[in-house]
Design a protein around this motif. Sequence first.
Motif: not given
Length: 593
Positions: A120-149
């Motif tokens: 599953h995946a969750i997104e936070v944009v400028a403090g606004n949280k989205s709901g959970l959604r299904p995603a594709a990932l083999s195992a573990g965790t992947r964190v992406e941070v875009r457009d920092l600051f």
Amino acid sequence: MPVCLLPPVVVDRIAAGEVVERPASVVKELVENALDAGASRIEVIVDGGGRRLIRVGDDGAGMTPADLELAVERHATSKLTAESDLLAISSLGFRGEALPSIGSVARLLITSRTSGGEAHAIEVVAGNKSGLRPAALSAGTRVEVRDLFFATPARLKFLKTERAETAAAVDVVKRLAMSRPDIAFTVVADERDPVSYAARGTGVEARLARVGDILGPDFRANAVPVLAEKDGVGLAGVAGLPAVARGNALAQYLFVNGRPVKDKLLIGALRAAYADLVPSGRFAAAALWIELDPREVDVNVHPAKTEVRFRDAGLVRGLMVSALRAALGGESHRSAASPRPVDSLRPISAPRPTGIAGWRADVSPAAPPGFAEARQASFAAFAPSADARADAAPPLAEPASHPLGAARAQLHSTYIVAETAEGLVIVDQHAAHERLVYERLKRQLAGGGIARQMLLVPAVVEFDPDDAARLAARADALATFGLVLESFGPGAVMVREVPALLGETDVVKLVRDLADHLAEWDDALPLERRLLHVAATMACHGSVRAGRRLRPEEMNALLREMEATPNAGQCNHGRPTYVALSLAEIERLFGRR
């Protein structure tokens, strides 16, 4: 103004100001989370210095959908419970502020999957949280941070260049990789080639192998093991010999219970241990691990957890200093392995010397051309020389006619003894000539440029990719000093020309020292001051060395130029170039008055 509760978004951004100082801070927090999750393999991708993208993937335990939703809430953590002892922290991260703080100033996307569960995946944009959604990932965790600051654009103007921010992020990964040799790391930063550190396992040998991966085989060949224990505090690691000291502190890796730190107490202890071995302005290279009861150290004194506080600071400092001095003292007979000499520094038209028939190193007092150190500009009119002895050195100048007198002898092939009208002067020939070369470089620079000498065979010098990039970026500034170089692929530069004033010199060591100095350049530092640092480094490499025998004419030429050169009483490092003794002082030493 009445008292009010701040909105959650504002609270998160205030917390981000403490936790997320720069892109490297984000990398640190995310990699530490991966380590705490039990990952055996971690991949880090950085683009645009971390401002455009930071992606950290691991094969750790992962999170359930419920955990994923809580992970982006403030003070939510899996590393502490209500009953946890805050005085016995064993994990790298525990505050529960990193993810919501990052999400308040950037676009944060977290995808996670537990073993046997669904991703599953969750997104936070400028403090606004989205709901959970299904995603594709083999195992573990992947964190992406875009457009920092992007949500706090005022912070962007305080960031350094993309290259500097990338270097800081890579350095964070190096320190964490050094702390955990049992984990495999891969770093892909901007347009560089990927760097991978294979898992080495646990134990002393694994640590040494990881040290070699990061600091290189040259460091391992010129380092001594450190191992000590006292009153429950253990110290282990490797310390570089004084001869391989660096021009900055980037090669100092310090860990407390597996946590990379930059603690003032530990840095001061390291400096104290090398105080009598490393000159001012040089920094020892070392990788040291301190292990002690978690209750004896407070890791919660700084938001970024880079500083710690020991219950018994004196014990830790004393252990470090004594253990390092004992390790270095036991290897006092060793010296650093010299890099391969670059045998290409001579005019193209000059034939290569073949030596002098009958000369023997164990009998002859001086080396022949081709083996001895090159004549410097001050002594260009004189051939390689034998020892200058008191009974064989006719005075070439009257002592009373010159402030530094007339040369009478050379002691230990290092010190010139000169007679003056009021006593005698002892000159350190290397320190004195270093100042002369430095001032000559400054004069040539002010006069329109420094004369260059082309290398017969260009010298290729290999570096850490960051050092090579710094050198290539400042090629124009270095060219003003007669050092012409260019990029030669990732992690290497090619040197084509050097200042003619330096004569024969170790090009590899010169360029490595310059790379260390450039690593500390601040963009706000005045250009003149930066260039003087370069000139001082070149002067040190272009000076007549201690151990070279000089003729009386050469010694007097050095004394005369010292008298005509400003600031000749000190070398570029602030050390005296000569010591004067009056007749009255000498007579007191012998009890004559």
